[in-house]
Write a protein that holds these residues in place. Structure first.
Motif, PDB file in Angstrom:
ATOM      1  N   VAL A 199      -8.571  29.344 -26.475  1.00  0.00           N
ATOM      2  CA  VAL A 199      -7.615  29.725 -27.437  1.00  0.00           C
ATOM      3  C   VAL A 199      -8.258  31.090 -28.314  1.00  0.00           C
ATOM      4  O   VAL A 199      -7.554  32.068 -28.575  1.00  0.00           O
ATOM      5  CB  VAL A 199      -7.084  28.376 -28.533  1.00  0.00           C
ATOM      6  N   ASP A 200      -9.425  30.740 -29.277  1.00  0.00           N
ATOM      7  CA  ASP A 200      -9.486  31.649 -30.150  1.00  0.00           C
ATOM      8  C   ASP A 200     -10.436  32.805 -29.744  1.00  0.00           C
ATOM      9  O   ASP A 200     -10.739  33.681 -30.684  1.00  0.00           O
ATOM     10  CB  ASP A 200     -10.285  30.884 -31.369  1.00  0.00           C
ATOM     11  N   THR A 201     -10.617  33.083 -28.522  1.00  0.00           N
ATOM     12  CA  THR A 201     -11.560  34.109 -28.137  1.00  0.00           C
ATOM     13  C   THR A 201     -10.517  34.987 -27.067  1.00  0.00           C
ATOM     14  O   THR A 201     -10.470  34.616 -26.018  1.00  0.00           O
ATOM     15  CB  THR A 201     -12.626  33.762 -27.488  1.00  0.00           C
ATOM     16  N   MET A 202      -9.893  36.068 -27.646  1.00  0.00           N
ATOM     17  CA  MET A 202      -8.741  36.639 -27.048  1.00  0.00           C
ATOM     18  C   MET A 202      -9.333  37.913 -26.447  1.00  0.00           C
ATOM     19  O   MET A 202      -9.844  38.813 -26.930  1.00  0.00           O
ATOM     20  CB  MET A 202      -7.535  36.775 -27.743  1.00  0.00           C
ATOM     21  N   VAL A 203      -9.162  38.262 -25.074  1.00  0.00           N
ATOM     22  CA  VAL A 203      -9.420  39.321 -24.261  1.00  0.00           C
ATOM     23  C   VAL A 203      -8.077  39.791 -23.635  1.00  0.00           C
ATOM     24  O   VAL A 203      -7.518  39.084 -22.949  1.00  0.00           O
ATOM     25  CB  VAL A 203     -10.595  38.970 -23.390  1.00  0.00           C
ATOM     26  N   ALA A 204      -8.032  41.193 -23.417  1.00  0.00           N
ATOM     27  CA  ALA A 204      -7.185  41.808 -22.452  1.00  0.00           C
ATOM     28  C   ALA A 204      -7.026  41.651 -20.987  1.00  0.00           C
ATOM     29  O   ALA A 204      -6.111  41.769 -20.636  1.00  0.00           O
ATOM     30  CB  ALA A 204      -6.872  43.347 -23.390  1.00  0.00           C
ATOM     31  N   GLY A 205      -8.197  41.593 -20.637  1.00  0.00           N
ATOM     32  CA  GLY A 205      -8.357  41.409 -19.243  1.00  0.00           C
ATOM     33  C   GLY A 205      -9.745  41.617 -18.806  1.00  0.00           C
ATOM     34  O   GLY A 205     -10.397  42.131 -19.331  1.00  0.00           O
ATOM     35  N   ILE A 249     -16.803  33.921 -15.279  1.00  0.00           N
ATOM     36  CA  ILE A 249     -15.947  34.199 -16.532  1.00  0.00           C
ATOM     37  C   ILE A 249     -15.340  32.707 -17.122  1.00  0.00           C
ATOM     38  O   ILE A 249     -14.682  32.272 -16.399  1.00  0.00           O
ATOM     39  CB  ILE A 249     -14.784  35.070 -16.317  1.00  0.00           C
ATOM     40  N   THR A 250     -15.718  32.449 -18.198  1.00  0.00           N
ATOM     41  CA  THR A 250     -15.233  31.095 -18.717  1.00  0.00           C
ATOM     42  C   THR A 250     -15.112  31.077 -20.214  1.00  0.00           C
ATOM     43  O   THR A 250     -15.679  31.649 -20.843  1.00  0.00           O
ATOM     44  CB  THR A 250     -16.096  29.957 -18.301  1.00  0.00           C
ATOM     45  N   GLY A 251     -13.851  30.115 -20.654  1.00  0.00           N
ATOM     46  CA  GLY A 251     -13.564  29.885 -21.966  1.00  0.00           C
ATOM     47  C   GLY A 251     -12.837  30.633 -22.623  1.00  0.00           C
ATOM     48  O   GLY A 251     -12.575  30.768 -23.979  1.00  0.00           O
ATOM     49  N   PHE A 252     -11.884  31.682 -22.043  1.00  0.00           N
ATOM     50  CA  PHE A 252     -11.311  32.837 -22.911  1.00  0.00           C
ATOM     51  C   PHE A 252      -9.904  32.664 -22.927  1.00  0.00           C
ATOM     52  O   PHE A 252      -9.287  31.802 -21.688  1.00  0.00           O
ATOM     53  CB  PHE A 252     -11.570  34.212 -22.285  1.00  0.00           C
ATOM     54  N   ASN A 284     -10.031  28.998 -18.218  1.00  0.00           N
ATOM     55  CA  ASN A 284      -9.376  30.121 -19.030  1.00  0.00           C
ATOM     56  C   ASN A 284      -7.997  30.026 -19.144  1.00  0.00           C
ATOM     57  O   ASN A 284      -7.305  29.183 -18.422  1.00  0.00           O
ATOM     58  CB  ASN A 284      -9.670  31.448 -18.546  1.00  0.00           C
ATOM     59  N   THR A 285      -7.662  30.361 -20.240  1.00  0.00           N
ATOM     60  CA  THR A 285      -6.089  30.649 -20.365  1.00  0.00           C
ATOM     61  C   THR A 285      -5.563  31.960 -20.091  1.00  0.00           C
ATOM     62  O   THR A 285      -6.027  32.786 -20.680  1.00  0.00           O
ATOM     63  CB  THR A 285      -5.605  30.084 -21.510  1.00  0.00           C
ATOM     64  N   ILE A 286      -4.803  32.225 -19.175  1.00  0.00           N
ATOM     65  CA  ILE A 286      -4.353  33.312 -18.581  1.00  0.00           C
ATOM     66  C   ILE A 286      -2.678  33.493 -18.767  1.00  0.00           C
ATOM     67  O   ILE A 286      -2.104  32.686 -17.994  1.00  0.00           O
ATOM     68  CB  ILE A 286      -4.790  33.841 -17.142  1.00  0.00           C
ATOM     69  N   SER A 287      -2.251  34.346 -19.763  1.00  0.00           N
ATOM     70  CA  SER A 287      -0.863  34.276 -19.720  1.00  0.00           C
ATOM     71  C   SER A 287      -0.618  35.561 -20.357  1.00  0.00           C
ATOM     72  O   SER A 287      -1.097  36.493 -20.709  1.00  0.00           O
ATOM     73  CB  SER A 287      -0.598  33.291 -20.712  1.00  0.00           C
ATOM     74  N   GLY A 288       0.702  35.928 -20.266  1.00  0.00           N
ATOM     75  CA  GLY A 288       1.468  37.254 -20.821  1.00  0.00           C
ATOM     76  C   GLY A 288       1.757  38.395 -19.931  1.00  0.00           C
ATOM     77  O   GLY A 288       2.023  39.415 -20.692  1.00  0.00           O
ATOM     78  N   TYR A 289       1.166  38.347 -18.513  1.00  0.00           N
ATOM     79  CA  TYR A 289       1.547  39.376 -18.036  1.00  0.00           C
ATOM     80  C   TYR A 289       2.857  39.250 -17.117  1.00  0.00           C
ATOM     81  O   TYR A 289       2.816  39.076 -15.793  1.00  0.00           O
ATOM     82  CB  TYR A 289       0.276  39.467 -16.905  1.00  0.00           C
ATOM     83  N   LEU A 290       3.857  39.778 -17.897  1.00  0.00           N
ATOM     84  CA  LEU A 290       5.218  39.593 -17.355  1.00  0.00           C
ATOM     85  C   LEU A 290       5.495  40.269 -16.414  1.00  0.00           C
ATOM     86  O   LEU A 290       6.542  39.987 -15.527  1.00  0.00           O
ATOM     87  CB  LEU A 290       5.999  39.555 -18.624  1.00  0.00           C
ATOM     88  N   THR A 291       4.846  41.416 -16.106  1.00  0.00           N
ATOM     89  CA  THR A 291       4.947  42.262 -15.143  1.00  0.00           C
ATOM     90  C   THR A 291       4.132  42.251 -13.968  1.00  0.00           C
ATOM     91  O   THR A 291       3.906  43.149 -12.980  1.00  0.00           O
ATOM     92  CB  THR A 291       5.581  43.532 -15.459  1.00  0.00           C
ATOM     93  N   GLY A 292       3.192  41.275 -14.093  1.00  0.00           N
ATOM     94  CA  GLY A 292       1.822  41.532 -13.106  1.00  0.00           C
ATOM     95  C   GLY A 292       1.584  39.991 -12.981  1.00  0.00           C
ATOM     96  O   GLY A 292       2.492  39.023 -12.846  1.00  0.00           O
ATOM     97  N   ASN A 293       0.222  39.855 -12.875  1.00  0.00           N
ATOM     98  CA  ASN A 293      -0.290  38.672 -12.256  1.00  0.00           C
ATOM     99  C   ASN A 293      -1.548  38.099 -13.258  1.00  0.00           C
ATOM    100  O   ASN A 293      -2.117  38.699 -13.720  1.00  0.00           O
ATOM    101  CB  ASN A 293      -1.266  38.968 -10.893  1.00  0.00           C
TER     102      ASN A 293
END
Length: 583
Positions: A96-102, A113-116, A142-151
């Motif tokens: 949750v608290d360590t946010m990365v764009a990709g 890659i873990t925990g992002f 990881n939590t991977i979300s918000g790519y509304l036009t992609g994957n």
């Protein structure tokens, strides 16, 4: 004295050599591990650290190193191209608290890659993790979300990778596996992932040359859960004891759900309650032999009915099934899910008045399986809106002691009656379109007020008013004079009487003329005879009585019956006055 033969010496030398080689081998391994351990480093990323961005740490990283990232927002696409034997992990590991764009992991080997919290809202990217020809990657937790036009995750020509225990949600596609003419994506394992609420598909195998990927123990809850272009994949592992992703007691395949409750795992029976559907999930050439979920044959709620109703709320009650596997009920209102409850009642609030609503209830077992059978009931909120007001209120007729008002009732279907007030006092209740106020005082102004009421008792507080005046009774003096006789000793005399003129008589000239004609007749009637004929006194009294009677008769014929008594009294008074003059 100990004697060694040749053979014994040879054996002894061999044994000593073996021991020496073994010792050197173990020492070499120890030194290799020691050197390797000594050379591995941890690069910390965060505010106040040597590396303030993940990308700067990746530039400095060496094989075997670990990049430890402190909580924060990192608006960057981290490029791991050609990196080998590197671990990148968040310090908190809470997703949750360590946010990365990709992340880009093209041609990477043995990278973890873990925990992002990998989030597409930071830079508006088209993917969370992308790898072309990556191998032996581990993407986990990881939590991977918000790519509304992609994957959320996309790989191409990538093999032997592990995607485990991730939450992949709110993307266009959850996991997208592709290949090209020059390669394939095979022997990847996808397990333990929550792949839900992606707008198109949860998992896509987009090429027929993709094969031998293992997809099991995943939770899918998407509009469309998977697409497979003739790819050969394995959709379950062997049924074996173990806690699965939905909390069941056996490992097997995947949970196939849909947000509207129509998924395979939501609509098929698990009669033996082992957490696995009794039927295989078949979708084209793909078969999941052990789909997770299924519902035990639990009962439905019973006795569903509204128990209380208001203008903006409805309370429904029911009885839960007695099955031991029952856990809770899903409550829908007009087809929209509202809540889960294990109670036996629900109060729907914030409703509109005079509106019909339908409640729907589905039962859910302890494994989370939803029974695909509705129990429904409808109820209508009370009417909270008063009817419209009457229109056209006006007096239609008036009299000395009464006024008749009329109006038009409102067109509301639930209009019931009107409350009528006269000068502020309730005088009547009527559903008709008129009211006759009686017992009034003549020549007086009265006010009528009308308030409408519907069948639910709602009163329109906007009153409609009108005023009208009762008629006036007109009383006028009428003078009568006696005719003169041939004997002049006493001469004629004049008498006066009262006559009441009604408004009906004054309303039309023709009627008034006729009444005046009657008065003229009275004026010509003699009220007294001469005093020179004493012998006729008796006859005089009779004549006088006859004259009075005639006067009354004429008066009555030219006035209303209500005035005849008064006219008669006036005539009698005239007779008395005549006798007194004679005396």
């Amino acid at each position: 004295m100990v004697v060694y033969n040749k053979q014994q010496k040879t054996n002894t030398l061999c044994n000593n050599l073996q021991k020496s080689v073994a010792t050197l081998f173990i020492f070499g391994i120890f030194m290799a591990v020691f050197v390797s351990s000594a050379s591995a480093a941890t690069l910390t990323v965060g505010p106040g650290e040597t590396y303030t961005s993940i990308s700067s740490a990746v530039t400095a990283v060496s094989s075997g190193d670990t990049i430890l990232v402190k909580p924060g927002i990192y608006s960057e696409i981290v490029d791991l191209q050609y990196k080998t034997d590197v671990i990148i992990m968040s310090e908190s590991a809470n997703q949750v608290d360590t946010m990365v764009a990709g992340f880009d992991a093209n041609y990477a080997r043995n990278v973890t890659i873990t925990g992002f919290n990998i989030n597409g809202t930071l830079l508006g990217g088209s993917y969370g993790i992308y790898s072309y020809e990556g191998r032996n990657l581990t993407i986990e937790k990881n939590t991977i979300s918000g790519y509304l036009t992609g994957n959320g995750i996309i790989i191409k020509n990538a093999n032997y990778n592990l995607f485990a225990d991730n939450t992949i949600t709110n993307n266009k596609y959850g996991v997208y596996i592709d290949s090209s003419y020059y390669g394939t994506s095979s022997y990847n394992t996808i397990t333990g992932n929550n792949i839900s609420f992606n707008t198109d598909y949860g998992i896509v195998f987009n090429d027929m040359y993709i094969s031998n990927n293992l997809f099991y123990n995943n939770y899918l809850m998407n509009r469309y859960n998977h697409f497979s272009a003739s790819a050969v994949s394995i959709w379950n592992t062997t049924r074996s004891p173990g806690v699965n992703i939905i909390g069941g007691s056996y490992m097997g395949g995947n949970y196939w759900g849909r947000p509207d409750g129509t998924g395979f795992s939501q609509t098929h029976i698990d009669a033996d309650a082992d957490g696995i559907c009794d039927e295989a999930y078949v979708y084209g050439a793909d078969v999941d032999y052990f789909p997770l979920g299924g519902f035990a044959p639990i009962g439905d709620v019973s006795g569903l009915d509204e128990s209380a109703v208001g203008t903006e709320w409805i309370v429904w009650n029911w009885t839960n099934p007695s099955d031991s596997m029952f856990n809770h009920s899903m409550v829908y209102l007009d087809g929209v899910f509202l809540t889960n409850t294990s109670e036996e009642s629900f109060n729907a609030t914030g409703l509109s008045d005079s509106t019909k609503y339908e409640i729907g209830i589905k039962t859910v077992d302890v494994l989370g399986n939803v029974k695909p059978i509705w129990v429904n009931d409808t109820a209508t909120t009370l009417d909270g809106t008063a009817p419209a007001s009457v229109i056209g209120l006006n007096e239609s007729e008036t009299g000395y002691t009464w006024i008749n008002w009329s109006w038009t009732n409102p067109a509301d279907l639930d209009f019931n009656h009107s409350i009528v007030y006269i000068d502020g006092t309730i005088s009547g209740i009527t559903s008709t379109e008129s009211f006759n106020a009686t017992g009034l005082v003549q020549d007086t102004v009265y006010e009528i007020v009308i308030m409408t009421v519907d069948t639910s008792g709602n009163i329109n507080s906007t009153s409609v008013k009108d005023t009208a005046k009762t008629d006036l009774q007109i009383v006028t003096p009428v003078t009568t004079s006696t005719g003169s006789s041939s004997k002049k000793s006493s001469g004629g005399s004049t008498g006066t009487s009262l006559r009441i003129i009604s408004p009906e008589e004054t309303s039309e000239d023709e009627t008034v003329d006729k009444q005046n004609a009657g008065v003229a007749d009275l004026e010509e009637t003699p009220l007294q005879s001469t005093p020179e004929e004493p012998s006729d006194v008796g006859n005089e009294g009779a004549e006088t009585g006859s004259t009075a009677g005639s006067l009354v008769e004429k008066t009555e014929s030219n006035s209303t019956p209500g005035f005849s008594i008064l006219v008669g009294m006036v005539c009698m008074l005239s007779i008395v006055l005549i006798h007194r003059r004679k005396d």
